[in-house]
Design a protein around this motif. Structure first.
Motif, short mmCIF file in Angstrom:
data_model
loop_
_atom_site.label_atom_id
_atom_site.label_comp_id
_atom_site.label_asym_id
_atom_site.label_seq_id
_atom_site.Cartn_x
_atom_site.Cartn_y
_atom_site.Cartn_z
N HIS A 364 0.81 -1.23 0.12
CA HIS A 364 -0.07 0.02 -0.08
C HIS A 364 0.73 1.10 0.03
N ALA A 365 1.94 1.43 0.74
CA ALA A 365 2.79 2.51 0.85
C ALA A 365 3.57 2.60 -0.51
N VAL A 366 3.98 1.68 -1.11
CA VAL A 366 4.52 1.86 -2.51
C VAL A 366 3.80 2.45 -3.52
N LEU A 367 2.52 1.91 -3.34
CA LEU A 367 1.27 2.42 -4.49
C LEU A 367 0.99 3.85 -4.13
N PHE A 368 0.94 4.12 -2.85
CA PHE A 368 0.70 5.68 -2.45
C PHE A 368 1.89 6.46 -2.85
N CYS A 369 3.06 6.10 -2.83
CA CYS A 369 4.26 6.87 -3.48
C CYS A 369 4.15 6.98 -4.85
N GLN A 370 3.94 6.01 -5.47
CA GLN A 370 3.97 5.76 -7.00
C GLN A 370 2.64 6.66 -7.55
N LEU A 371 1.38 6.73 -7.07
CA LEU A 371 0.47 7.54 -7.49
C LEU A 371 0.79 9.11 -7.06
N ALA A 372 1.50 9.37 -6.11
CA ALA A 372 1.64 10.70 -6.01
C ALA A 372 2.83 11.30 -6.60
N VAL A 373 3.80 10.57 -7.18
CA VAL A 373 4.86 11.08 -8.18
C VAL A 373 4.38 10.85 -9.30
N GLN A 374 3.38 10.03 -9.99
CA GLN A 374 2.98 10.05 -11.27
C GLN A 374 2.14 11.28 -11.66
N HIS A 375 1.20 11.72 -10.36
CA HIS A 375 0.21 12.77 -10.50
C HIS A 375 0.65 13.98 -9.75
N PRO A 376 1.71 14.78 -9.93
CA PRO A 376 1.94 15.81 -9.09
C PRO A 376 1.26 17.02 -9.09
N ASN A 377 0.68 17.13 -10.39
CA ASN A 377 -0.07 18.32 -10.79
C ASN A 377 -1.56 18.14 -10.40
N GLU A 378 -1.88 17.00 -10.41
CA GLU A 378 -3.42 16.58 -9.87
C GLU A 378 -3.39 16.35 -8.34
N CYS A 379 -2.37 16.47 -7.61
CA CYS A 379 -2.73 16.17 -6.20
C CYS A 379 -2.51 17.53 -5.58
N ARG A 380 -3.30 17.42 -4.27
CA ARG A 380 -3.13 18.59 -3.15
C ARG A 380 -2.60 18.23 -2.02
N ILE A 381 -1.41 18.65 -1.74
CA ILE A 381 -0.67 17.91 -0.84
C ILE A 381 -0.88 19.07 0.57
N THR A 382 -1.54 18.33 1.53
CA THR A 382 -1.70 19.33 2.54
C THR A 382 -0.24 19.13 3.69
N ASP A 383 -0.34 19.93 4.80
CA ASP A 383 0.76 20.05 5.80
C ASP A 383 0.13 19.00 6.88
N LYS A 384 -0.86 18.50 7.00
CA LYS A 384 -1.30 17.58 8.04
C LYS A 384 -0.85 16.20 7.75
N TYR A 385 -0.22 15.38 8.69
CA TYR A 385 0.22 14.21 8.57
C TYR A 385 -0.42 13.29 9.73
N VAL A 386 -0.64 11.95 9.17
CA VAL A 386 -1.49 11.00 10.03
C VAL A 386 -0.75 9.86 9.97
N THR A 387 -0.83 8.98 11.29
CA THR A 387 0.06 7.97 11.42
C THR A 387 -0.74 6.52 11.22
N TYR A 388 -0.30 5.90 10.59
CA TYR A 388 -1.01 4.17 10.57
C TYR A 388 -0.11 3.38 10.76
N GLU A 389 -0.31 2.44 11.89
CA GLU A 389 0.80 1.14 12.09
C GLU A 389 1.92 1.67 11.90
N ASN A 390 2.48 2.80 12.56
CA ASN A 390 3.92 3.13 12.64
C ASN A 390 4.18 3.78 11.33
#
Length: 399
Positions: A364-390
């Protein structure tokens, strides 16, 4: 006559050659046509006459009228090092043999070990030089023979050149025999010097002579063949000229039998033989028994042996069953389109997406990074961070 200057050391010589390399390259390339003018040299040295005069004073080039030429010593040096010398230098090999004899005598008469070793080193160097020069002379002889036959337009000059080259071939062979005779007569010297390097050098020279002997035999055969061809061509030209003279005098029919002879000749005898290639279809090769028998006869005639082939075993029931192994791959474009249609953040959407198979948190983490890198202009990245299973990740939404 003015005293000519000379280079005091190698550094000065190399520095001069490196500085004037463009002009020396042009002068060396023009060594056969002798058309390198002073005006061209002035362009290469930026119109500084003193640079040309420096080379003249130090004996690198000499001026002949309005032309510049390399001095003989530098011309021979460049030709020998670059292996482009076309002249056969037999005198140098003879000089090496004479020097070899002299230093052998010096070695035998010397009483001190240091001086004896000095003369022994000279003998060894001269032997090696003889072998190298002999091989080079044979190569140059072969090239000159081909050049004389193929490029000389004058038949009389061509045949004279070949005969002169044949004399040089005999001289090379005579010098080789003289060197071998010297090594045989002074066998005691060459056998009891107790120097392994000398033994290795003698073996190398004998190997060079063996190769040279075989090549000289081939060159002798080639020269004889070339001279024979030239004589045949000369005879043919004389006959053609005589026929032309008789034709111009209108007496060719009465003086010769050329008409009956030509009428009996095949007018297309000089044309190349026509080969018509016909490609056989695969269907005919596979279905025709006659073609199979013909191919077997051709294979037997050409010595082609067909390897025996055995039939494969039939497939079992388990091998015939359909075995499907699902691949743990995800269509990233499909996942991205589904994410853009929703309102969840990217990582939460990836966790809840239906993949039809189990996936780990690392996938899941790998897929998250791949989609964020492949579509940088279509994403809105916020300053808020969340923790899930460390695993800490930023909240990313679709624009």
């Amino acid at each position: 006559m003015e005293n000519q200057s000379h280079f005091r050391n190698i550094d000065e010589l190399v520095r001069c050659i490196n500085k004037e390399k463009d002009m020396l390259r042009a002068t060396f390339g023009d060594r056969k046509t002798h058309s390198f003018t002073t005006e061209l040299a002035m362009e290469l040295v930026e119109y500084k006459r003193d640079r040309i005069q420096y080379l003249i004073n130090y004996g690198v080039i000499h001026e002949s009228g309005n032309f510049l030429e390399l001095e003989e010593v530098y011309l021979r040096f460049f030709e020998d090092v670059l292996d482009v010398n076309e002249e056969i230098n037999i005198a140098s090999v003879k000089e090496c043999i004479d020097s070899l004899k002299e230093n052998i005598v010096y070695y035998q008469k010397e009483t001190t070990d240091k001086r004896k070793y000095h003369y022994l080193s000279i003998v060894q160097r001269k032997l090696r030089d003889i072998g190298v020069r002999t091989i080079r002379n044979v190569i140059d002889l072969k090239r000159n023979v081909d050049t004389a036959y193929k490029q000389e337009p004058n038949y009389d000059i061509k045949i004279q050149k070949l005969r002169n080259l044949d004399e040089k071939r005999k001289s090379i062979r005579a010098l080789m025999e003289a060197c071998e005779r010297l090594m045989e007569e002074d066998k005691a010297f060459f056998s009891f010097t107790s120097n392994p390097q000398m033994a290795s050098t003698i073996a190398d020279v004998r190997n060079d002579f063996t190769d040279a002997y075989y090549n000289l035999l081939s060159i002798e055969t080639q020269i004889i063949e070339y001279i024979h061809l030239i004589e045949q061509q000369n005879l043919l030209i004389k006959k053609i000229r005589k026929l032309k003279y008789l034709r111009d005098q209108l007496t060719i029919k009465e003086s010769t039998d050329i008409i009956p002879v030509v009428s009996r000749m095949n007018p297309v005898w000089m044309e190349n033989r026509q080969y018509n290639r016909m490609r056989v279809s695969l269907e005919m090769l596979q279905s025709s028994e006659e073609m199979s028998a013909l191919m077997r006869r051709v294979a037997e005639k050409e010595g082609i042996i067909r390897k025996s082939r055995t039939s494969a075993l039939p497939l079992t029931e388990d091998e015939l069953k359909e075995n499907v192994s699902p691949l743990n791959e995800v269509n990233q474009q499909e996942v991205w389109r589904a994410f853009r249609a929703g309102s969840n953040d990217l990582f939460s959407f990836i966790l809840s997406y239906d993949y039809k198979q189990e996936r780990t948190i690392e996938q899941h983490a790998v897929l998250f990074c791949q989609l964020a890198v492949q579509h940088p202009n279509e994403c809105r990245i916020t300053d808020k961070y969340v923790t899930y299973e460390n695993l800490e990740y930023p909240l990313i939404y679709a624009k």
